[in-house]
Scaffold this active site. Structure first.
Site, PDB file in Angstrom:
ATOM      1  N   ASP A  93      -8.157  -7.985   6.184  1.00 54.58           N
ATOM      2  CA  ASP A  93      -9.268  -7.731   7.102  1.00 54.58           C
ATOM      3  C   ASP A  93      -9.762  -6.302   7.044  1.00 54.58           C
ATOM      4  OD1 ASP A  93      -6.864  -6.634   8.370  1.00 54.58           O
ATOM      5  OD2 ASP A  93      -8.151  -6.302  10.105  1.00 54.58           O
ATOM      6  N   ASP A 124       0.858  -1.189   0.000  1.00 55.26           N
ATOM      7  CA  ASP A 124       0.000   0.000   0.000  1.00 55.26           C
ATOM      8  C   ASP A 124       0.896   1.242   0.000  1.00 55.26           C
ATOM      9  OD1 ASP A 124      -2.671   1.137   0.276  1.00 55.26           O
ATOM     10  OD2 ASP A 124      -2.227   1.521   2.371  1.00 55.26           O
ATOM     11  N   ARG A 131     -11.188 -12.045   6.946  1.00 48.64           N
ATOM     12  CA  ARG A 131      -9.945 -12.701   6.511  1.00 48.64           C
ATOM     13  C   ARG A 131     -10.222 -14.065   5.883  1.00 48.64           C
ATOM     14  NH1 ARG A 131      -5.552  -9.852   8.713  1.00 48.64           N
ATOM     15  NH2 ARG A 131      -5.853  -8.946  10.762  1.00 48.64           N
TER      16      ARG A 131
HETATM   17  P1  IMP Z   1       1.678  -0.078   4.119  1.00 45.45           P
HETATM   18  O1  IMP Z   1       2.181  -0.559   2.757  1.00 45.45           O
HETATM   19  O2  IMP Z   1       2.747   0.132   5.120  1.00 45.45           O
HETATM   20  O3  IMP Z   1       0.791   1.125   3.962  1.00 45.45           O
HETATM   21  O4  IMP Z   1       0.732  -1.150   4.782  1.00 45.45           O
HETATM   22  C1  IMP Z   1       0.399  -2.323   4.210  1.00 45.45           C
HETATM   23  C2  IMP Z   1      -0.543  -3.029   5.162  1.00 45.45           C
HETATM   24  O5  IMP Z   1      -1.745  -2.285   5.325  1.00 45.45           O
HETATM   25  C3  IMP Z   1      -0.958  -4.353   4.570  1.00 45.45           C
HETATM   26  O6  IMP Z   1      -0.069  -5.389   4.940  1.00 45.45           O
HETATM   27  C4  IMP Z   1      -2.352  -4.521   5.136  1.00 45.45           C
HETATM   28  O7  IMP Z   1      -2.286  -5.114   6.408  1.00 45.45           O
HETATM   29  C5  IMP Z   1      -2.874  -3.111   5.285  1.00 45.45           C
HETATM   30  N1  IMP Z   1      -3.725  -2.742   4.121  1.00 45.45           N
HETATM   31  C6  IMP Z   1      -3.422  -1.870   3.147  1.00 45.45           C
HETATM   32  N2  IMP Z   1      -4.412  -1.769   2.246  1.00 45.45           N
HETATM   33  C7  IMP Z   1      -5.374  -2.624   2.661  1.00 45.45           C
HETATM   34  C8  IMP Z   1      -6.668  -2.996   2.119  1.00 45.45           C
HETATM   35  O8  IMP Z   1      -7.144  -2.539   1.066  1.00 45.45           O
HETATM   36  N3  IMP Z   1      -7.358  -3.917   2.849  1.00 45.45           N
HETATM   37  C9  IMP Z   1      -6.892  -4.464   4.003  1.00 45.45           C
HETATM   38  N4  IMP Z   1      -5.690  -4.157   4.531  1.00 45.45           N
HETATM   39  C10 IMP Z   1      -4.939  -3.248   3.861  1.00 45.45           C
END
Ligand code: IMP
Ligand code: MG
Length: 182
Positions: free
Chosen positions: A159, A103, A165
């Protein structure tokens, strides 16, 4: 509770893509000189890991990490902390990080930075889903399941507030207006 889920990636499409990823990884790590360790970041990656590892036909080990980021639930704050570290010394392993979704990239870029300091034989990254529009910290993906737009998805390990999940597919989650306002 008025939440609605629409199928976005079917169970069949997921299984097909995970099989392809497994074949690719098998080719890349088949040599005798390779010593593959799959590292999953809990909890979201468990479903993907368990399907992916059964589609990799070479010797491998698995280990888990738990990270936490301070801040709200759906947005990563970037202040990433290791809550549970790996059990093994990674210096003899070819690491492959297995993530559910990339993300902002804040979690993965931090985990990569930490693991690199431990000097593994090699380090690659596999994510089932990639939301490139959301990226704030750059992360190079070696294996990518699906590129998706900036929409919140659940299922197949992912989730919303610890729920969904167990869905065998990935779905878009639509919240009622009241919930969106919260
Ligand atoms: P980031 O890349 O540090 O922002 O965070 C990634 C984490 O955010 C992932 O491993 C998920 O746990 C959570 N996450 C990001 N987008 C989503 C989504 O669309 N649905 C569910 N969890 C998400
Ligand atoms: Mg996660």
């Amino acid at each position: 509770m008025s939440e609605k889920i629409e199928t976005y990636i079917s169970a069949e499409a997921l299984q097909k893509r995970v099989r392809q990823l497994g074949e690719e990884i098998t080719k890349d790590y088949a040599g005798n000189d390779k010593n593959l360790l799959l590292i999953a970041i809990l909890k979201g990656s468990v479903v993907f890991l368990s399907d992916l590892m059964r589609n990799i036909d070479c010797q491998l080990a698995i280990d888990f990490m738990v990270t936490s980021s301070y801040g709200s639930d759906t947005v990563s704050s970037g202040n990433v902390k290791i809550v549970k570290d790996l059990d093994v010394n990674v210096s003899k392993y070819d690491l492959l990080i297995v993530e559910d979704i990339l993300d902002s990239g804040k979690t993965l870029s931090k985990v990569i930075e930490i693991l690199k300091t431990r000097q593994p034989k090699s380090l690659k990254v596999c994510a089932l889903l990639d939301k490139p529009e959301r990226r704030q910290a750059p992360v190079e993906l070696d294996y990518r399941g699906f590129e998706i737009p900036d929409e919140f998805v659940v299922g197949y390990g992912l989730d919303y507030d610890e729920r969904y999940r167990n869905l065998p597919y990935i779905g878009n989650l639509f919240l009622s207006p009241e919930q969106n306002d919260k």
